[in-house]
Scaffold this active site. Sequence first.
Site, PDB file in Angstrom:
ATOM      1  N   GLN A  37       1.344   5.247   1.069  1.00  0.00           N
ATOM      2  CA  GLN A  37       2.602   5.050   0.358  1.00  0.00           C
ATOM      3  C   GLN A  37       3.379   6.355   0.229  1.00  0.00           C
ATOM      4  O   GLN A  37       2.799   7.407  -0.050  1.00  0.00           O
ATOM      5  CB  GLN A  37       2.308   4.487  -1.032  1.00  0.00           C
ATOM      6  N   LYS A  57       6.973  -1.714  -1.497  1.00  0.00           N
ATOM      7  CA  LYS A  57       6.500  -2.249  -2.775  1.00  0.00           C
ATOM      8  C   LYS A  57       7.690  -2.262  -3.718  1.00  0.00           C
ATOM      9  O   LYS A  57       8.358  -1.251  -3.890  1.00  0.00           O
ATOM     10  CB  LYS A  57       5.395  -1.374  -3.362  1.00  0.00           C
ATOM     11  N   CYS A  61       8.144   2.090  -8.764  1.00  0.00           N
ATOM     12  CA  CYS A  61       7.728   2.986  -9.845  1.00  0.00           C
ATOM     13  C   CYS A  61       8.870   3.190 -10.847  1.00  0.00           C
ATOM     14  O   CYS A  61       9.918   3.729 -10.492  1.00  0.00           O
ATOM     15  CB  CYS A  61       7.272   4.330  -9.292  1.00  0.00           C
TER      16      CYS A  61
END
Length: 102
Positions: free
Chosen positions: A7, A77, A38
Amino acid sequence: EKPLSLQIFGGKKETLVEAAKFVDQNTTADIIDINMGCPVPKITKCDAGAKWLLDPDKIYEMVSAVVDAVDKPVTVKMRMGWDEEHIYAVKNAQAVERAGGK
């Protein structure tokens, strides 16, 4: 175990592409995953992570730049949205898809 995904994150296209190229050329990763989920302030204040959830055009720009720069598949993500008033999951997923993300 395989497949292995590494990632990356970033707020500037140039540094994100640089990180992706490094993973592509110097690791045994099978997949490059962009972290767009995030919510931590130290990440979002540099226009990275979940901050992108507010801007499908930025998502397209950043993901397409990474996809064009590497040979490995690129995934993302992400969360449903920035908050309850800003849920753009479908638009954001479509931006990822148009940009060549998997």
